[in-house]
Motif scaffolding. Structure first.
Motif, mmCIF file in Angstrom:
data_model
loop_
_atom_site.group_PDB
_atom_site.id
_atom_site.type_symbol
_atom_site.label_atom_id
_atom_site.label_comp_id
_atom_site.label_asym_id
_atom_site.label_seq_id
_atom_site.Cartn_x
_atom_site.Cartn_y
_atom_site.Cartn_z
ATOM 1 N N ALA A 118 -35.384 9.250 96.625
ATOM 2 C CA ALA A 118 -36.261 10.767 95.989
ATOM 3 C C ALA A 118 -35.292 11.707 96.073
ATOM 4 O O ALA A 118 -35.292 12.700 95.546
ATOM 5 N N LYS A 119 -34.323 11.865 97.225
ATOM 6 C CA LYS A 119 -33.397 12.968 97.256
ATOM 7 C C LYS A 119 -32.120 12.786 96.186
ATOM 8 O O LYS A 119 -31.885 13.939 95.725
ATOM 9 N N ASP A 120 -31.548 11.739 96.239
ATOM 10 C CA ASP A 120 -30.454 11.448 95.178
ATOM 11 C C ASP A 120 -30.782 10.161 94.333
ATOM 12 O O ASP A 120 -30.299 9.295 94.616
ATOM 13 N N PRO A 121 -31.532 10.335 93.370
ATOM 14 C CA PRO A 121 -31.734 8.939 92.670
ATOM 15 C C PRO A 121 -30.494 8.483 92.016
ATOM 16 O O PRO A 121 -30.255 7.278 92.287
ATOM 17 N N ALA A 122 -29.529 9.230 91.131
ATOM 18 C CA ALA A 122 -28.486 8.753 90.610
ATOM 19 C C ALA A 122 -27.459 7.949 91.692
ATOM 20 O O ALA A 122 -26.825 7.091 91.672
ATOM 21 N N GLY A 123 -27.366 8.890 92.824
ATOM 22 C CA GLY A 123 -26.368 8.485 93.872
ATOM 23 C C GLY A 123 -26.812 7.292 94.563
ATOM 24 O O GLY A 123 -26.183 6.376 94.959
ATOM 25 N N THR A 124 -28.037 7.096 94.717
ATOM 26 C CA THR A 124 -28.743 5.728 95.626
ATOM 27 C C THR A 124 -28.417 4.689 94.592
ATOM 28 O O THR A 124 -28.106 3.586 94.981
ATOM 29 N N GLN A 125 -28.953 4.817 93.360
ATOM 30 C CA GLN A 125 -28.742 3.748 92.283
ATOM 31 C C GLN A 125 -27.351 3.263 92.033
ATOM 32 O O GLN A 125 -26.945 2.058 92.126
ATOM 33 N N SER A 126 -26.538 4.302 92.175
ATOM 34 C CA SER A 126 -24.934 3.899 91.862
ATOM 35 C C SER A 126 -24.650 3.302 93.036
ATOM 36 O O SER A 126 -23.867 2.229 92.960
ATOM 37 N N MET A 127 -24.861 3.586 94.336
ATOM 38 C CA MET A 127 -24.438 2.907 95.734
ATOM 39 C C MET A 127 -24.909 1.277 95.449
ATOM 40 O O MET A 127 -24.252 0.480 95.949
ATOM 41 N N LEU A 128 -26.284 1.370 95.258
ATOM 42 C CA LEU A 128 -26.937 -0.097 95.194
ATOM 43 C C LEU A 128 -26.252 -1.035 94.372
ATOM 44 O O LEU A 128 -26.052 -2.135 94.456
ATOM 45 N N ALA A 129 -25.936 -0.375 93.141
ATOM 46 C CA ALA A 129 -25.233 -1.193 91.945
ATOM 47 C C ALA A 129 -23.901 -1.428 92.484
ATOM 48 O O ALA A 129 -23.348 -2.755 92.118
ATOM 49 N N THR A 130 -23.046 -0.776 93.159
ATOM 50 C CA THR A 130 -21.879 -0.997 93.746
ATOM 51 C C THR A 130 -21.919 -2.120 94.948
ATOM 52 O O THR A 130 -21.067 -2.907 94.550
ATOM 53 N N LEU A 131 -22.900 -2.299 95.570
ATOM 54 C CA LEU A 131 -23.034 -3.088 96.691
ATOM 55 C C LEU A 131 -23.295 -4.587 95.879
ATOM 56 O O LEU A 131 -22.816 -5.364 96.444
ATOM 57 N N ALA A 132 -24.229 -4.455 95.107
ATOM 58 C CA ALA A 132 -24.570 -5.538 94.341
ATOM 59 C C ALA A 132 -23.451 -6.303 93.665
ATOM 60 O O ALA A 132 -23.239 -7.560 93.572
ATOM 61 N N SER A 133 -22.716 -5.406 92.897
ATOM 62 C CA SER A 133 -21.549 -5.899 92.330
ATOM 63 C C SER A 133 -20.502 -6.352 93.228
ATOM 64 O O SER A 133 -19.833 -7.379 92.861
ATOM 65 N N ARG A 134 -20.377 -5.814 94.198
ATOM 66 C CA ARG A 134 -19.201 -6.467 95.366
ATOM 67 C C ARG A 134 -19.829 -7.706 95.842
ATOM 68 O O ARG A 134 -18.939 -8.502 96.060
ATOM 69 N N VAL A 135 -21.041 -7.776 96.101
ATOM 70 C CA VAL A 135 -21.578 -9.134 96.638
ATOM 71 C C VAL A 135 -21.358 -10.203 95.590
ATOM 72 O O VAL A 135 -21.109 -11.604 95.672
ATOM 73 N N ALA A 136 -21.625 -9.851 94.286
ATOM 74 C CA ALA A 136 -21.493 -10.647 93.182
ATOM 75 C C ALA A 136 -20.039 -11.378 92.985
ATOM 76 O O ALA A 136 -19.817 -12.463 92.730
ATOM 77 N N ASP A 137 -19.139 -10.272 93.310
ATOM 78 C CA ASP A 137 -17.843 -10.575 93.139
ATOM 79 C C ASP A 137 -17.355 -11.529 94.246
ATOM 80 O O ASP A 137 -16.530 -12.267 94.020
ATOM 81 N N ALA A 138 -17.843 -11.313 95.397
ATOM 82 C CA ALA A 138 -17.503 -12.172 96.680
ATOM 83 C C ALA A 138 -18.085 -13.657 96.157
ATOM 84 O O ALA A 138 -17.510 -14.603 96.654
#
Length: 315
Positions: A216-236
């Protein structure tokens, strides 16, 4: 017609019976596409007749009926104001009516309609929760298969046994890579800021309330962080399990190669032992024949000796 590419479909519709009781039918034509671009005309005559204007338009001929004229759906925005404008669509869905918003209409109405728009956080929450659950599932499997178990055998002796992953450096590396991917900061911000944190036991926790507040506070930043985490886990995960050059794939391929080589050695030793057994059986058979011959000779010699006359050797 229905099999052609004309873009018009025909349907035979029952229309009662004539005076003689014979069934009658009408032909209903419809466009294969929606919107004003689906408009069509049906003529009786040749292409030349149509071009010359002498063909009969069956849609306007006496007795015909146009049920619905092809047209685009339309909505008026800011009706009654200087900013009023009309938006049209060939379907009942208006894509991008507002930035990032698609609107579908279901019926015509002259009454004003107010549309309320709110962010749907359920999908993003489900992704974050699913990511944490998936990582925890892999880590739990590694932990279970790496555990050392103490037990007692039938004689009462203490027995220590490990799992299939115990002491395996490759599996331990995969575990560390997943933990790092899901816990390291993103652009200087900890994943715990959006409700994803690691516990002292090495597992991950998901705080839905904290995630919703961050979204709610930072939709774009929160979604960007979540996408980065998911991408890093997928790469690993890909580095570990890629079917061509993954770390675990390499270990499995190596173990399969060892098993294949050992099976080959077993097969070769089986052939050698079979040949050796055959040779020994032949030798034993020969020895038995020779022993049988010696026994026969011994019996003959004993009989011969028993038949000799006694010799007096006294003084």
């Amino acid at each position: 017609m229905n099999a052609s590419s004309a873009g018009v479909k025909a349907l035979k519709v029952a229309a009662g019976k004539d005076a003689d009781g014979n069934a009658q039918y009408r032909i209903q034509f419809s466009s294969a596409t929606t919107g004003a671009s689906g408009d069509f005309q049906v003529y009786s005559g040749t292409s030349a007749d149509v071009a010359a204007g002498s063909a009969t338009n069956l849609l306007t001929a006496p007795g015909s009926a146009v049920i619905k004229t092809a047209q685009d759906a339309s909505v008026r925005l800011y009706a009654g104001t200087t900013a009023e404008q009309t938006i049209t669509s060939s379907t009942n869905t208006f894509t991008g009516l507002l930035p990032g918003v698609d609107v579908s209409v279901s019926k015509a109405s002259s009454d004003p309609v107010t549309i309320g728009i709110a962010q749907d956080t359920s999908a993003a929450t489900a992704v974050a929760s699913g990511l944490v659950s998936a990582v925890n599932g892999v880590l739990a499997l590694i932990s279970t298969k790496s555990a050392v178990v103490n037990s007692t055998d039938s004689a009462g002796n203490n027995v220590v046994s490990g799992g299939p992953f115990t002491g395996d450096s490759t599996v331990r590396g995969v575990n560390d890579a997943l933990v790092t991917a899901a816990s390291m900061p993103v652009n200087g911000h900890s994943p715990s800021e959006i409700g994803i944190s690691i516990t002292k036991d090495g597992n991950f926790e998901f705080d839905q309330d904290k995630f919703s507040a961050a979204l709610a506070k930072d939709p774009a930043g929160t979604q960007s962080m979540l996408a980065t985490l998911a991408s890093r886990v997928a790469d690993a995960a890909t580095t570990a399990s890629d079917k061509y050059d993954g770390q675990l794939t390499g270990v499995i391929t190596g173990q399969q190669s060892i098993v294949t080589d050992l099976n080959k050695q077993v097969d070769e030793w089986t052939l050698r032992l079979t040949d050796r057994r055959s040779a020994l059986e032949k030798q034993y058979a020969t020895l038995e024949t020779q022993l049988s011959t010696l026994n026969s000779q011994s019996s003959s010699l004993s009989s011969a000796l028993a038949g000799l006359p006694a010799v007096y050797t006294g003084a």
